[in-house]
Design an enzyme around this catalytic site. Structure first.
Site, PDB file in Angstrom:
ATOM      1  N   GLU A   1       3.298   1.927   4.530  1.00 12.36           N
ATOM      2  CA  GLU A   1       2.053   1.927   5.139  1.00 12.36           C
ATOM      3  C   GLU A   1       1.234   0.964   5.265  1.00 12.36           C
ATOM      4  O   GLU A   1       0.113   0.901   6.080  1.00 12.36           O
ATOM      5  CB  GLU A   1       1.402   2.929   3.961  1.00 12.36           C
ATOM      6  CG  GLU A   1       0.055   3.716   4.531  1.00 12.36           C
ATOM      7  CD  GLU A   1      -0.670   4.550   3.580  1.00 12.36           C
ATOM      8  OE1 GLU A   1      -1.727   5.192   3.964  1.00 12.36           O
ATOM      9  OE2 GLU A   1      -0.228   4.384   2.418  1.00 12.36           O
TER      10      GLU A   1
ATOM     11  N   ASP B   1       1.673   5.356   0.024  1.00 12.20           N
ATOM     12  CA  ASP B   1       1.194   6.564   0.430  1.00 12.20           C
ATOM     13  C   ASP B   1       1.646   7.816  -0.270  1.00 12.20           C
ATOM     14  O   ASP B   1       2.610   8.550  -0.139  1.00 12.20           O
ATOM     15  CB  ASP B   1       2.045   6.860   1.928  1.00 12.20           C
ATOM     16  CG  ASP B   1       1.096   7.966   2.644  1.00 12.20           C
ATOM     17  OD1 ASP B   1       0.381   8.453   2.290  1.00 12.20           O
ATOM     18  OD2 ASP B   1       2.051   8.321   3.708  1.00 12.20           O
TER      19      ASP B   1
ATOM     20  N   LYS C   1       0.791  -1.144  -0.004  1.00 10.62           N
ATOM     21  CA  LYS C   1      -0.208   0.233  -0.025  1.00 10.62           C
ATOM     22  C   LYS C   1       1.010   1.094  -0.085  1.00 10.62           C
ATOM     23  O   LYS C   1       1.809   1.362   0.808  1.00 10.62           O
ATOM     24  CB  LYS C   1      -0.956  -0.005   1.227  1.00 10.62           C
ATOM     25  CG  LYS C   1      -1.918   1.030   1.086  1.00 10.62           C
ATOM     26  CD  LYS C   1      -2.894   1.362   2.158  1.00 10.62           C
ATOM     27  CE  LYS C   1      -3.998   2.215   2.179  1.00 10.62           C
ATOM     28  NZ  LYS C   1      -3.581   3.490   1.793  1.00 10.62           N
TER      29      LYS C   1
END
Length: 326
Positions: free
Chosen positions: A177, A32, A30
């Site tokens: 993240e 950011d 994931k």
């Protein structure tokens, strides 16, 4: 533009798929950054649209050559624009100065020279005149990887099939993240927040001192809409942001009574933060909050209130915050 307008598919917050289904899912880091859909007409041009649909091509001039790298094949690609720190990790705070420059090309060019961005590509929805959205993720991903889009300002990181627990643990160990889990047989659903994509955010928790609050509005009138947080650093109470979520109605009412009892005209933070409408309190309440990352200015990003900590003294809520961060 001759290519179809395709709003990005969105992930649903959740947890890892059951272990028995692990091999049916792919796992991606994931990121950011800023979500973008890239439209490449096959003539060397590129158009970048934000999740809102806004044309943000001008904000990232270093990405224009992606159109040339793809060659004569028209495509619509899904990805995330990142600003990387000195360790090669995405830093949203570094990206923020770049995000508002779509209509100021001179400023965008100067920022690009000083702090270039990197586009991570993770899906393809249209390729060579064909709509790929109905294809399963695994086939779309294979077509994307065969494009070989790896360059100075863009890349196509590999996705891991299976081994979700290990993938999630790796993101935690490297301070990333979180993780996005994508079902291998899932179609691309434009503009839909789907359970076929699940996002898991790595959250941290820390103790903070309550140094003030902001009055709520509407149904929260007379109650705290948010509290102002601080942590001890170098002998001072440093402001680390505000938190306005995580309470039940009963907890918010209880907190309101505690804040009224601790009211003061003196700001306990050093330096005094610029927060319009702040009400100050004596710094004696300690709470625990959950958050995603700490910005370079020392603020806690995306905080959520967990609980009061009456067992802790204000001196226990300390952090390593650089003196020049505020």
């Amino acid at each position: 533009m001759t290519l179809p307008l395709i709003p990005p598919m969105l992930a649903t917050p959740g947890s890892l798929p059951p272990a028995a289904q692990d091999s049916r899912w792919a796992y991606e880091t994931k990121q950011d950054g800023q979500r973008v859909v890239a439209y490449l007409e096959g003539d060397g041009s590129i158009l970048l649209r934000a999740r809102s649909g806004e044309d943000i091509t001008g904000a990232y001039p270093e990405l224009r050559t992606l159109g040339e790298a793809l060659g004569g094949t028209p495509a619509v690609l899904d990805g995330e624009v990142l600003a990387l720190d000195e360790r090669g990790r995405a830093d949203f705070q570094l990206l923020q100065p770049r995000m508002g420059l779509a209509h100021t090309p001179d400023k965008a060019a100067r920022q690009a020279a000083k702090a270039p961005v990197h586009l991570v590509l993770f899906d393809v929805m249209h390729l060579g005149g064909e709509d790929l959205t109905a294809l399963p993720y695994a086939r779309r991903r294979g077509q994307l990887e065969r494009l070989g889009l790896h360059g100075p300002f863009w890349s196509t990181p590999a996705a891991l099939v299976g081994h979700g627990e290990q993938a999630l643990q790796a993101t935690r160990e490297h301070g990333l993240e979180g993780l996005v889990c994508k079902r291998l047989d899932s179609a691309y659903q434009p503009g839909v927040r789907s359970r076929a994509w699940i996002k898991i955010r790595n959250m941290r928790s820390e103790d903070v001192v309550v140094g003030g609050w902001l009055p709520g509005k509407g149904r929260l009138s007379g109650l705290p809409g948010a509290v102002l947080m601080g942590q001890r650093a170098a002998g001072r109470l440093r402001y680390v942001g505000s938190v306005g979520t995580g309470w039940s109605e009963a907890e918010r009412s209880q907190l309101a009574a505690l804040l009224r009892a601790a009211a003061t005209d003196v700001c306990p933070f050093d330096p005094v933060p610029s927060v319009a409408g702040a009400r100050w309190v004596a710094p004696r309440l300690v709470g625990e909050v959950r958050y995603s990352t700490r910005t370079r200015a020392g603020l806690l990003r995306q905080p959520s209130w967990l609980r009061l900590r009456p067992d802790l003294a204000p001196e226990d809520a300390s952090a390593d915050i650089p003196d020049d961060s505020v």
